[in-house]
Design a protein around this motif. Structure first.
Motif, short mmCIF file in Angstrom:
data_model
loop_
_atom_site.label_atom_id
_atom_site.label_comp_id
_atom_site.label_asym_id
_atom_site.label_seq_id
_atom_site.Cartn_x
_atom_site.Cartn_y
_atom_site.Cartn_z
N ILE A 293 -8.04 -5.74 -5.54
CA ILE A 293 -8.29 -5.49 -4.12
C ILE A 293 -9.77 -5.27 -3.79
O ILE A 293 -10.21 -5.49 -2.67
N SER A 294 -10.55 -4.88 -4.79
CA SER A 294 -11.99 -4.71 -4.56
C SER A 294 -12.68 -6.05 -4.32
O SER A 294 -13.85 -6.10 -3.94
N GLY A 295 -11.94 -7.16 -4.55
CA GLY A 295 -12.47 -8.49 -4.26
C GLY A 295 -12.43 -8.84 -2.79
O GLY A 295 -12.86 -9.93 -2.40
N ALA A 296 -11.91 -7.94 -1.95
CA ALA A 296 -11.85 -8.20 -0.51
C ALA A 296 -13.24 -8.12 0.10
O ALA A 296 -13.98 -7.16 -0.15
N ASP A 297 -13.60 -9.10 0.93
CA ASP A 297 -14.82 -9.01 1.74
C ASP A 297 -14.54 -8.21 3.00
O ASP A 297 -15.41 -7.48 3.48
N VAL A 298 -13.34 -8.39 3.53
CA VAL A 298 -12.87 -7.65 4.70
C VAL A 298 -11.48 -7.13 4.38
O VAL A 298 -10.65 -7.87 3.84
N LEU A 299 -11.23 -5.86 4.69
CA LEU A 299 -9.91 -5.26 4.42
C LEU A 299 -9.37 -4.67 5.71
O LEU A 299 -9.97 -3.76 6.29
N TYR A 300 -8.24 -5.22 6.17
CA TYR A 300 -7.55 -4.69 7.35
C TYR A 300 -6.47 -3.71 6.90
O TYR A 300 -5.83 -3.91 5.86
N GLY B 35 6.04 4.66 8.87
CA GLY B 35 4.81 5.41 8.64
C GLY B 35 3.92 4.84 7.55
O GLY B 35 2.81 5.33 7.36
N ILE B 36 4.39 3.81 6.82
CA ILE B 36 3.56 3.22 5.77
C ILE B 36 2.60 2.20 6.37
O ILE B 36 2.80 1.70 7.48
N THR B 37 1.55 1.89 5.65
CA THR B 37 0.64 0.82 6.07
C THR B 37 0.68 -0.30 5.05
O THR B 37 1.06 -0.11 3.89
N ARG B 38 0.31 -1.48 5.49
CA ARG B 38 0.04 -2.60 4.59
C ARG B 38 -1.41 -3.00 4.79
O ARG B 38 -2.01 -2.77 5.85
N LEU B 39 -1.97 -3.61 3.77
CA LEU B 39 -3.36 -4.06 3.81
C LEU B 39 -3.40 -5.58 3.84
O LEU B 39 -2.52 -6.24 3.28
N LEU B 40 -4.41 -6.12 4.48
CA LEU B 40 -4.67 -7.55 4.45
C LEU B 40 -6.08 -7.74 3.92
O LEU B 40 -7.05 -7.39 4.59
N MET B 41 -6.17 -8.25 2.68
CA MET B 41 -7.50 -8.49 2.10
C MET B 41 -7.92 -9.92 2.40
O MET B 41 -7.17 -10.87 2.18
N ASN C 261 0.81 -1.22 0.00
CA ASN C 261 0.00 0.00 0.00
C ASN C 261 0.85 1.27 0.00
O ASN C 261 0.33 2.35 0.26
N ILE C 262 2.13 1.15 -0.33
CA ILE C 262 2.95 2.34 -0.45
C ILE C 262 2.56 3.10 -1.71
O ILE C 262 2.15 2.50 -2.72
N HIS C 263 2.62 4.42 -1.66
CA HIS C 263 2.13 5.24 -2.76
C HIS C 263 2.81 4.90 -4.09
O HIS C 263 2.15 4.87 -5.14
N THR C 264 4.10 4.62 -4.04
CA THR C 264 4.85 4.38 -5.28
C THR C 264 4.50 3.04 -5.93
O THR C 264 4.97 2.76 -7.04
N ALA C 265 3.70 2.19 -5.25
CA ALA C 265 3.32 0.89 -5.82
C ALA C 265 1.90 0.88 -6.36
O ALA C 265 1.44 -0.15 -6.88
N LEU C 266 1.21 2.01 -6.26
CA LEU C 266 -0.18 2.07 -6.74
C LEU C 266 -0.22 2.24 -8.25
O LEU C 266 0.69 2.79 -8.84
N PRO C 267 -1.28 1.72 -8.92
CA PRO C 267 -2.51 1.18 -8.34
C PRO C 267 -2.40 -0.30 -7.99
O PRO C 267 -1.58 -1.02 -8.54
#
Length: 386
Positions: free
Chosen positions: A115-122, A129-135, A105-111
């Motif tokens: 990920i919209s296939g996640a039912d739950v997104l942590y 200071g960066i975040t990671r997502l768990l789909m 989820n770092i800005h330089t790796a977008l898009p």
């Protein structure tokens, strides 16, 4: 006029009488024939054989009996639901384990993709200071390309274990690998399995660490390759309990939820009255899935506050306390309430509670869960001016 011969008159009369008798006979014959022919209407089938009752066959109906109709028993259809969303799905999908995938989820790796296939997104801090997502996804076989996939952190294992999920990642911190081994996590490492691959488009546009992806088919093949069970364990305590009908929590307005993870990552979610969902923004722009060009949106937003420790080493790794009790917010339908949570240990499902310790009921649909440093609680804004 000449008088007719008497004999001639008698002859003519006889002929007339014979003619009348003949016509009468023909008419009688026709009427009799019609009475003997059965009449069959358009909506009735004619019976060509009508057996009579015979000795030794007492169950056989006589010509005047009608068979006793078999009573009909009403059948109530069974509806199976996705345990992550509360929405209808097939029986097979309802009973299988979900997958949990570490997403860059770092800005330089977008898009991101898929990920919209996640039912739950942590979402939770990693380091710097960066975040990671768990789909987390129940119907993973239907996913297209998903990525880019990044490395594990040990507390993300705890989030996956909330759902007894099959855990997909690409590498990990030393502590994450240690815990994967010690806790016997059903994991799938993209640095060791051929089902993951470097996406050609990403290789042309990003640094190597931002290029690893997998597909739904690859996920299925990886699970089969490692021989992991896909069946959810008997009596698993699902962390979510759903409302019968969609409703707003009995609280205050939450029109735009601002979440200050760090100086670097400050996403917000704006409520859309038309769709009754919260649409996610980050880095000052809509959070878009490249696969379908759609903005991420969620029926439920859950904010949990946990103790963060670190940096713990020269790489800036941190630790997040996921167990024990804590506070948070439940947000849906433009309203929010305060909640509590409890997690007995790293591998047990989290329990979401109202402030009176009753079980929290959430609305059916997708859920976003933010785990923030408890020190940042005062900076969360439910009506951010955006």
């Amino acid at each position: 006029m000449k008088k007719m011969n008497k004999k001639k008159i008698i002859t003519i009369a006889s002929i007339a009488v014979i003619a009348v008798l003949l016509v009468t006979a023909i008419v009688v014959a026709i009427v009799s024939s019609k009475k003997d022919t059965p009449t069959i209407s358009d909506n009735t089938q004619a019976t060509t054989h009508n057996p009579t009752k015979t000795p030794g066959n007492s169950n056989q109906p006589t010509p005047t009996q009608q068979p006793t109709p078999t009573p009909t028993v009403p059948v109530t259809p069974t509806t199976f639901v996705n345990p992550l969303t509360g929405l209808p799905c097939s029986e097979e999908i309802s009973k299988q384990r979900p997958v949990a995938i570490m997403i860059n989820n770092i800005h330089t790796a977008l898009p991101q993709e898929g990920i919209s296939g996640a039912d739950v997104l942590y979402e939770c801090l990693a380091e710097g200071g960066i975040t990671r997502l768990l789909m987390v996804t129940q119907d993973y076989a239907s996913l297209g390309k998903v990525g880019s996939i990044r490395s594990s952190r040990e507390y993300y294992l705890d989030f996956a274990q909330n759902h007894n999920a099959l855990y997909f990642h690409a590498g990990g911190s030393t502590k994450a690998y240690t815990e994967i081994s010690q806790r016997k996590i059903d994991n799938f490492d993209g640095l060791a399995l051929p089902m993951f691959y470097r996406d050609p488009w990403r290789l042309q546009n990003f640094a190597l660490e931002h290029t690893l992806v997998i597909t739904g088919e690859g996920i299925v093949n990886a699970i089969e390759y490692k021989g992991k069970t896909t069946q959810q364990k008997e009596g698993f305590d699902n962390p979510f309990s759903f409302n019968t009908e969609n409703q707003a929590p009995n609280g205050s307005a939450a029109n735009c939820v601002y979440l200050p993870f760090s100086h670097y990552q400050t996403p917000y979610l704006k409520y859309d009255e038309t769709t009754k969902t919260y649409k996610r923004w980050q880095y000052g722009q809509q959070h878009i899935d490249k696969t379908n060009d759609k903005q991420l949106e969620f029926t439920n937003v859950i904010v949990l506050f946990a103790h963060h420790t670190g940096a713990l080493d020269s790489s800036g790794h941190i630790d997040v306390t996921t167990t024990g009790t804590g506070e948070g917010y439940y947000i849906s339908n433009g309203k929010y309430i305060q909640i509590k949570y409890y997690k007995a240990n790293e591998d047990s499902p989290i329990k979401l509670l109202n402030t009176d310790n009753t079980e929290l009921q959430i609305n059916k649909g997708k859920t976003y869960i933010a785990i923030l440093n408890q020190d940042n609680k005062a900076s969360v804004n439910m009506n951010y001016n955006k």
